[in-house]
Scaffold this motif. Structure first.
Motif, PDB file in Angstrom:
ATOM      1  N   LYS B 333       0.822  -1.210   0.000  1.00 37.16           N
ATOM      2  CA  LYS B 333       0.000   0.000   0.000  1.00 37.16           C
ATOM      3  C   LYS B 333       0.860   1.266   0.000  1.00 37.16           C
ATOM      4  N   TRP B 334       0.286   2.330  -0.502  1.00 40.24           N
ATOM      5  CA  TRP B 334       1.071   3.528  -0.821  1.00 40.24           C
ATOM      6  C   TRP B 334       0.319   4.810  -0.475  1.00 40.24           C
ATOM      7  N   VAL B 335       0.951   5.633   0.344  1.00 41.40           N
ATOM      8  CA  VAL B 335       0.433   6.981   0.592  1.00 41.40           C
ATOM      9  C   VAL B 335       1.309   7.964  -0.155  1.00 41.40           C
ATOM     10  N   ASN B 336       0.688   8.885  -0.864  1.00 44.90           N
ATOM     11  CA  ASN B 336       1.419   9.991  -1.464  1.00 44.90           C
ATOM     12  C   ASN B 336       0.868  11.279  -0.852  1.00 44.90           C
ATOM     13  N   ALA B 337       1.756  12.217  -0.557  1.00 42.65           N
ATOM     14  CA  ALA B 337       1.308  13.465   0.080  1.00 42.65           C
ATOM     15  C   ALA B 337       2.149  14.634  -0.411  1.00 42.65           C
TER      16      ALA B 337
END
Ligand code: SF4
Ligand SMILES: [Zn+2]
Lengths: 427, 567
Positions: B333-337
């Motif tokens: 899973k991947w969070v981009n901010a």
């Protein structure tokens, strides 16, 4: 007359911080730059005001003084076998911290109003992550903006101007350089602004999102339409998304609270994630109350979890579906509900409100709400962001300061001050 | 910060003052080290047979702020099995790779660490970082604003307005309570705004007439002009890509001419991730010998290793394009901010496995860097927490450094092909405790310019760690497990003169300070630059100028450092 500039609007998740508030003899006489909702809040703080602490005696709410109300609250928390601390959409981060400390100290449970709004967004995030950005990225770069299951024109009135299609940025300037898409079950005022409006049937979001994702990934759909939407139209939208230089998806309760809930969000995340293999795409939840995002942030850094945190074992436990405020009230496990920055008796499902009749209720609120009317103890507090300062987080996680522009009515403290008095005595 | 303390008869390791395990007493009064204490109110700690060191100083560990909190929120599975129960005076919380704030403070203190740097904070979200730092008990802390891809910086550098850029940097550090200039994948973060990346130092940055090399050189000069105590803190381009050791060396080399023979001018962080040889993942190998060779020959460079631990990890960097590639590679899973006008960020969970060829190469690369770079004052122990492993595993890294036997025990279990293609097995060097004290406190405090930390001379902050093992009775190399155990749970940790930890248990929770720098800028220049920034602020940001600033009153315990010199 005094003019306060750069004031944050303590109403919706847009957290507009450019308000100008004119104050004369501690009275707000004008508010500039705000929308009608924000302006309305500033100008109506005097209405339906809770001015004296109340305690229930023989079924009747009677006025008391702050000292006695605090005393009574402390005693109730101490005698409670499982207190639940709930609310926080309209409380400052500073107040939220103190409530988490109380929950930790008393082995209770802490939860915030995400449980009835963007809880599914959190669950979707925990499953898949989320490709996101601050709102300024969209203002500067987005040539495609999609609103899905949300209606900013009515719920976040300045969103489209400050951060959305009508905003003007460094690389993309103004409405003409952007395409705007609205997807909703009815033609909202936001939809009338759009270049493309796609009306979908209620509860069909998951299917539509999944079909779009298939198209974005160059798969053929072997059908003519998906839940009433012609595939040709979906293809058009998929092409728009792929061909955007920078796309943004804003989504609201129409997606989180319709049939499928977190599965809808997961489908949306999967779509946006896949789009990043072809172009740049981000998504941002349209959070409702001005600091519900802050509640999630503070919960997370202090306990590891954004909401639904149970301390009954002496450490933070998290299992939404078991450890949400709604779950424990429904199971009849909670004997004290401590509320701040929310009005659950108007917002929670009816069967839960019924359950509250057997639960002791402590409420901190500036005004007389339906929840206050049901309370065993109600303590008036200042309006944070107007009569008290603090910290709030915008829907995209940008932290901002809430400013005090007027004094609260005589004798009324900020929620932080009241909570400090309670916490000190619990230790 | 109260009473008088006398730590008696310990084996003291204080490299700054050249003390190498001599039996000495250390006296404390009012939170500082003093010559001597007297009176009936002196509390005596008998450190006979124990090791006494300055408190640990961690120069690079992601402990607070927006992306750390995203990591926490993203990973309930990280917390379920690792929690801390509430005890009187202490709060409950969770671990493991991304611990909650209270637990972060407790766990550092438990290991004898007393100062920790959060090395990457987006300025727009600095208030968040400060709020979390406030909630991390006991330890002192500081944060590095992400300035490399900041629009104002890039615009000044584009126009070669170095003095203005320096004044802006100075103002920013002061206004946002930051400690040093951080540069992450220069140019790559702005490119990531369009889903792209830069490939090297001389790529053009989309939308700007500027290259990564120009950012690095520009900010390096700015840093010198302002006399900032820490060099520019750089996460180089092409992190995590095969063959990137060359880019790392080019990055080091691009500011070589700015060295004037006094202090290092560039700090390259978690170099393990940037020291890979080979054209592809299949051919991946360690470029540590090449990198170490460069560092050995060039005193203008300092690095930390970013050692891989075979455990779960949570990768989190401002390097958005890298995090996305990692997501594609692993499908985790991947969070981009992304943050407007400033930076990006990403979070991807990870697990380092001994049998994996690539992970074994990574483990080897980190250790080779630490063992091949000769001067311990220029290579520091980190795991780039929680990127290569959690900080709680530092004692394990120390074990590998002090003991060939410890390395052999792990080598037996790691991918054999990786070992064959590298030289780790042929390295005999073992650190002694003096060197360990350098790479974990004396050296790190020194490179941060923290004059009152990292040593036990008179006047220093009374931050100390006492570990229960007798260095004269044991053979570090053979008994590394004993050392490891002792480092995990300090016999005593003393913070600003308070005994905060005894035998690995927190006995007192205190408020650590937030350190920040206040550089000097002439009033005229500052006024000119601030009014320029203020005028253009709305064009860039979606918040108002005044709401971007951090008032000192937000810091529960504020400790500014006034810097002399400047522009
Ligand atoms: S859009 Fe929301 S935050 Fe902005 S002024 Fe209106 S109510 Fe307030
Ligand atoms: Zn790092």
């Amino acid at each position: 007359m005094e003019v306060f500039k750069n004031v944050l609007c303590p109403f919706c998740g847009c957290c507009c911080d450019d308000l100008e508030v004119e104050v004369d003899s501690n009275k707000i006489i004008n508010v500039k730059n705000a929308c009608a909702l924000g302006r309305g809040k500033f100008l109506s703080i005097g209405e339906h005001r809770l001015l004296k602490p109340l305690v229930k005696v023989d079924g009747e709410l009677v006025e008391t003084d702050l000292e006695k109300a605090v005393e009574k609250t402390v005693e109730m928390i101490k005698n409670s076998s499982y207190p639940v601390f709930y609310g926080f959409g309209c409380a400052s981060c500073e107040a939220i911290k103190l409530c988490l400390e109380m929950a930790d100290l008393s082995g209770g449970l802490a939860d915030n109003i995400s449980v009835v709004c963007h809880g599914p967004t959190i669950l979707g995030l925990q499953d898949m992550g989320i490709p996101s950005a601050t709102l300024g990225q969209i203002r500067h770069r987005a040539d495609l903006i999609v609103y899905w299951g949300c209606n900013p024109v009515e719920a976040h009135p300045r969103h489209t101007i400050r951060y959305g299609p009508l905003s003007s940025g460094r690389f993309v300037t103004g409405r003409k350089s952007r395409r705007m898409v609205v997807i909703d079950v009815r033609k909202t005022p936001t939809a009338t602004m759009a270049d493309v409006f796609m009306q979908v049937k209620p509860n069909s979001d998951f299917e539509i999102l999944t079909a779009l994702r298939a198209l974005v990934n160059d798969l053929d759909l072997e059908v003519e339409e998906v839940d009433g939407v012609p595939v040709a139209k979906l293809e058009e939208l998929a092409d728009m998304m792929i061909n955007a230089k920078f796309g943004a998806l804003f989504f609201g309760l129409g997606l989180t609270m319709s049939y499928g809930k977190e599965h809808n969000i997961e489908a949306a995340i999967a779509l946006v994630r896949d789009l990043n293999k072809k172009t740049k795409f981000v998504m941002i939840p349209m959070r409702g109350h001005f600091n519900v995002t802050g509640a999630n942030e503070v919960f997370t850094w202090q306990t590891g979890y954004p909401f639904c945190v149970d301390f009954s074992m002496g450490y933070p436990r998290y299992n939404p579906g078991e450890t949400s405020a709604v779950d424990v009230i429904a199971r009849g496990e909670c004997d004290l509900l401590f509320i701040i920055g929310a009005d659950p008796c108007s917002h929670l499902p009816h069967y839960i409100v019924e359950r509250l009749k057997n639960v002791k209720l402590v409420v901190l609120d500036p005004s007389i709400t339906p929840t206050v009317k049901m309370a065993d103890v109600a303590i008036p507090v200042a309006y944070v962001g107007i009569e008290a300062s603090g910290t709030a987080y915008r829907m995209d996680g940008v932290p901002l300061q809430l400013r005090k522009v007027v004094d609260p009515p005589p004798g009324i403290l900020s929620d932080v001050d009241v909570l400090n008095r309670i916490v000190r005595r619990l230790k | 910060m109260s009473g008088k303390l006398l730590i008696k008869n310990g084996f003291v390791f204080d490299p700054v003052n050249g003390v190498d395990g001599e039996i000495m007493d250390v006296a404390v009064e009012n939170g500082r080290i003093v010559e001597d204490v007297r009176g009936t109110d002196v509390r005596v700690i008998d450190a006979t047979g124990m090791v006494v060191m300055p408190g640990g100083v961690d120069v690079h560990s992601h402990i607070a702020g927006s992306k750390v909190n995203s990591g926490r929120a993203l990973r309930p599975e990280d917390h379920y099995r690792d929690y801390e129960i509430r005890r009187p005076g202490l709060r409950s919380g969770v671990g493991y790779t991304v611990p909650s704030t209270f637990v972060t403070g407790y766990r550092y203190a438990r290991m004898g660490y007393t100062t920790v740097i959060e090395p990457a904070t987006p300025m727009l979200k600095q208030r968040h970082t400060i709020e979390e730092l406030n909630d991390i008990p006991i330890i002192d802390k500081a944060s590095f604003p992400l300035m490399g891809d900041c629009w104002f910086v890039m615009e000044y550098l584009e126009k070669n307005m170095l003095k203005e850029c320096a004044a802006y940097a100075a103002w920013l550090l002061k206004a946002l309570k930051g400690y040093a200039l951080k540069i992450v994948n220069p140019g790559g973060l702005e490119s990531w705004g369009w889903g792209r990346n830069v490939r090297g130092l001389d790529d053009n940055i989309p939308g700007f007439n500027l290259t990564p090399r120009e950012i690095l050189r520009g900010l390096c000069k700015v840093n010198q002009m302002l006399n900032i105590p820490h060099p520019i803190h750089v996460h180089a381009n092409r992190l995590g890509q095969p063959g990137n050791y060359q880019t790392l060396i080019e990055t080091m080399d691009c500011v070589r001419d700015l060295y004037n023979g006094t202090k290092p001018v560039i700090y390259l962080t978690h170099c393990q991730f940037n020291s890979y040889l080979g054209e592809s993942w299949i051919e991946l190998s360690s470029g540590a010998p090449e990198v170490a060779d460069y560092v050995n020959k060039h005193p203008h460079v300092v690095i930390d290793i970013g050692q891989v631990i075979f455990s779960s990890a949570t990768t989190m960097t401002a390097d958005g394009p890298f995090q996305f590639q990692l997501h594609l590679l692993t499908d985790y899973k991947w969070v981009n901010a992304d943050v407007e006008c400033e930076t990006s960020a990403g979070v991807v969970p990870f697990k380092y496995k001994k049998r994996s060829y690539v992970h074994a190469i990574q483990w080897i690369t980190g250790l080779e860097l630490a063992l091949l770079i000769k001067d311990p004052w220029r290579v520091f122990l980190t795991t780039d927490h929680p990127n290569a492993g959690p900080f709680t595993e530092y004692p394990r890294v120390v074990g590998w450094l002090i003991s060939r036997k410890a390395r052999e025990a792990t080598m037996k279990k790691v991918n054999a092909r990786a070992l064959k293609r590298t030289m780790l097995d042929s390295i005999d060097r073992e650190y002694n405790l003096y060197e360990i004290a350098i790479v974990t406190r004396a050296g790190t405090a020194g490179i941060l310019g923290l004059k009152s930390k990292g040593h036990l001379g008179v006047g220093a902050d009374a931050d100390m760690a006492i570990y229960d093992f007798n260095p004269r009775n044991i053979d570090l190399s053979r008994d590394y497990k004993l050392v490891r155990r002792a480092l995990r749970r300090a016999a005593y940790t003393i913070k600003t003169g308070d005994i905060v930890c005894v035998n690995g248990e927190i006995v007192k929770s205190t408020e650590g300070a937030i350190l920040w720098v206040n550089p000097s800028v002439s009033q005229d220049l500052e006024n000119a630059v601030v009014s320029d920034i203020r005028r253009r602020f709305r064009d860039n940001y979606t918040v108002e100028f005044e709401n971007y600033l951090i008032d000192e009153s937000l810091l529960i315990n504020s400790r500014p450092l006034k810097i002399k010199g400047g522009v």
